[in-house]
Structure formats: C-alpha cells, structure tokens
Design an enzyme around this catalytic site. Sequence first.
Site, PDB file in Angstrom:
ATOM      1  N   CYS A 131     -22.505  41.914  39.702  1.00  0.00           N
ATOM      2  CA  CYS A 131     -22.677  40.444  39.805  1.00  0.00           C
ATOM      3  C   CYS A 131     -24.003  40.212  38.960  1.00  0.00           C
ATOM      4  CB  CYS A 131     -22.777  40.059  41.014  1.00  0.00           C
ATOM      5  SG  CYS A 131     -22.647  37.859  41.381  1.00  0.00           S
ATOM      6  N   ASP A 202     -26.599  38.035  49.629  1.00  0.00           N
ATOM      7  CA  ASP A 202     -26.645  36.615  50.078  1.00  0.00           C
ATOM      8  C   ASP A 202     -27.180  36.590  51.471  1.00  0.00           C
ATOM      9  OD1 ASP A 202     -24.938  36.293  47.784  1.00  0.00           O
ATOM     10  OD2 ASP A 202     -25.109  34.300  48.328  1.00  0.00           O
TER      11      ASP A 202
HETATM   12  C1  RUB Z   1     -24.459  35.834  43.564  1.00  0.00           C
HETATM   13  C2  RUB Z   1     -24.305  37.090  44.262  1.00  0.00           C
HETATM   14  C3  RUB Z   1     -25.893  37.844  44.049  1.00  0.00           C
HETATM   15  C4  RUB Z   1     -26.753  37.356  45.495  1.00  0.00           C
HETATM   16  C5  RUB Z   1     -28.225  37.575  45.168  1.00  0.00           C
HETATM   17  O1  RUB Z   1     -23.182  35.176  43.992  1.00  0.00           O
HETATM   18  O2  RUB Z   1     -23.832  37.726  44.935  1.00  0.00           O
HETATM   19  O3  RUB Z   1     -25.857  38.997  44.260  1.00  0.00           O
HETATM   20  O4  RUB Z   1     -26.865  35.807  45.527  1.00  0.00           O
HETATM   21  O5  RUB Z   1     -28.666  36.916  44.081  1.00  0.00           O
HETATM   22  P1  RUB Z   1     -22.826  33.939  43.365  1.00  0.00           P
HETATM   23  P2  RUB Z   1     -30.318  36.620  44.088  1.00  0.00           P
HETATM   24  O6  RUB Z   1     -22.819  33.898  41.686  1.00  0.00           O
HETATM   25  O7  RUB Z   1     -21.322  33.322  43.960  1.00  0.00           O
HETATM   26  O8  RUB Z   1     -23.904  32.711  43.751  1.00  0.00           O
HETATM   27  O9  RUB Z   1     -30.927  38.338  44.030  1.00  0.00           O
HETATM   28  O10 RUB Z   1     -30.337  36.383  42.556  1.00  0.00           O
HETATM   29  O11 RUB Z   1     -31.011  36.102  44.892  1.00  0.00           O
END
Ligand code: RUB
Length: 314
Positions: A131, A202
Amino acid sequence: MADITFPDHFTKTANDIRTMRTRGAGKIARTAAKAIADLANSYKSDDLKKFKSYLDHGAKHLLNTRPSAISLKNALRLTLGKASGQTVQDLKKNLTKISEDFIAHSLKAVDLVGQHGSKIIHDQDPLLTHCHSSASTSVLIHAHEQGKRIKVFATETRPWNQGHITVRELAQKGLYVTLIVDSAVRFIIKDENIKAVFVGADTIHSDGSVINKIGTSQIALVAHEAGIPFYVCAETYKFSPDSLRGELVEIEERDISEIADPKDFPKVRFRNPVFDITPAEYVQAIITERGIISPADVQEIIKEKFKEVEEWSL
Ligand code: RUB
C-alpha cells in the site's frame, strides 16, 4: 442532525476523505483535526450549548467517512475531547491551538517513526512494503538517507493502486524501488531474499493486532512462513482505546465498482473489503514515535495516552 447545514469547506473535506481524495490514516487524522477547528471557527452565534452540539454533529459527520481508521476518531478525541472554554470564543481559540498542536505532533511523529525504524535496517537489505503508508516510507527514506543501499519491493495494492504512490515517492527520493503485483509477494520474498516487511496501520487494537490495507495479513503470513520480521510503522494515535473494552473497528467494504464493472459480469457477485486484520503473533514489532515496541506493550500505551479523554465519547 438533519436540520444542521455545514459550510461547504467542511462537507467537501468529509467527502474528500470518503472518496479517498484524502487518504492514509495519518493524513486523514490531520485533515479531521483541521476540519473540526475550521468548523468551529465558522460558527456565528455565541450560544455555547448549541456550539458544542454543532461540533458534536460535525465530528459524527467526519466519523462516518472511513470506519476502519481509528486515527480519525482519535484525532477528534485528542482535539475536541481535550478542548475547553467558558465562551464560544474561548473554546474556538483553545480548539484551534490544540488542533494545530495535534497536526504538528503528528508530522513530527512520522519523522520519529522513520528515525527509529531506520536503525533496524541494514545496508543492502531487500525489503517489502504494501500500500502507501507515510510512516513506512519515512522509515525507508531515513534508511536511504543514512546511506543504506536498500532495495524496496512495493505491491501495486489493488484495487486503488496505492503502491504507485509509494514507488513514485521512493524513486523520486532516489531509492532503488521495484513495483510488483500483489500476488507476487510470496515469489518475491523467496526469490529476492527479502529481509523484512514494513507496513503501516489504520488501527492497532489493544491486543497488538493490526488493521491495515487488504492483503496485509496475507503478507504477514508469508513473512512468517519465510521466517522474516514483519514490522508495523504507526504513530501511537493509531492505537485504539475502544479496543480495551472489546470494541474493534469495522472493516470497511467499498463500492464494487472499484473492482470491476458488474455489467461485464452477469450473475457474478463481488465483495470489496479494503482492510484486514493481522494478529499480533505475526507482528515482530511496532515502530512508533516513542520507539520500537512489542505488540504486547500496546495496551499500556493506550491506557496512558488516552486517560484524560477516555470518558469523552462522540
Ligand atoms: C491506506 C493504508 C495505510 C495506512 C497507514 O489505506 O492502509 O497503510 O492508512 O498510512 P487507504 P499512513 O489508501 O485506503 O487510506 O502511514 O500514511 O498513516
């Protein structure tokens, strides 16, 4: 709530989170913290009781946008839940300051996660990420900036292809990066002799289990099979105080049109869950702004971090 009309900037911000124009748990949290302060500052009357109710409705509106990100709820808890004031003006001022502090701390936390996490990376390590997580890329970028010649493999992350954001960001910073399809993970871990996996989160529950982008738990299983560490990079405001009471976040399922056009597949059903849960037993450690911790230590941090706002609920 039906009779409340929010300003356009507020509904647009909420809609941007819902439609993923604004995405990633950290960015969602900062955006929510700013949105609630902006909403407060757009309030015109001096009626404190109505003002609080207005903010409460605004917070609920934001909360409905992405159910799997406790970061969003915690951003509201740690701003709205801490703000106080005897008048509308005082409360506005206090909330604005708290919101600005939250955003500054959140950005600093991403950098600290990067600093801590980069220490466990060795020169020449082939690594895997999934991701797009700004906490994870912070770790990888810090390692690169320390002169460690890492090779990063990034999954494309269907159906939204957040992996494209990851590879572009890392390539732009000068990292050696390779994009792979999601189903290539097991092959690549073996073929490229991957040394560790770094993903974001998340939500992290009090038992150390991790909610992150769909596919994360499969990668954790493959990492377990290969005997390599699976690290979760997450600021502590992604820890869920609700989970202490057994309340787990809901797994968001998004519109099936994100996968394919159902018209092209008569009589076929679709499902589009966008997060999954990785049990703590597959998590080597969680890299936070406070340092690298065991999943077993999450509970203690939640109790300490959320004690002042524990009773406050939206
Ligand atoms: C994004 C996702 C990320 C976490 C952490 O999912 O799963 O790994 O949100 O992100 P989506 P960060 O694209 O559906 O929002 O480290 O940038 O907070």
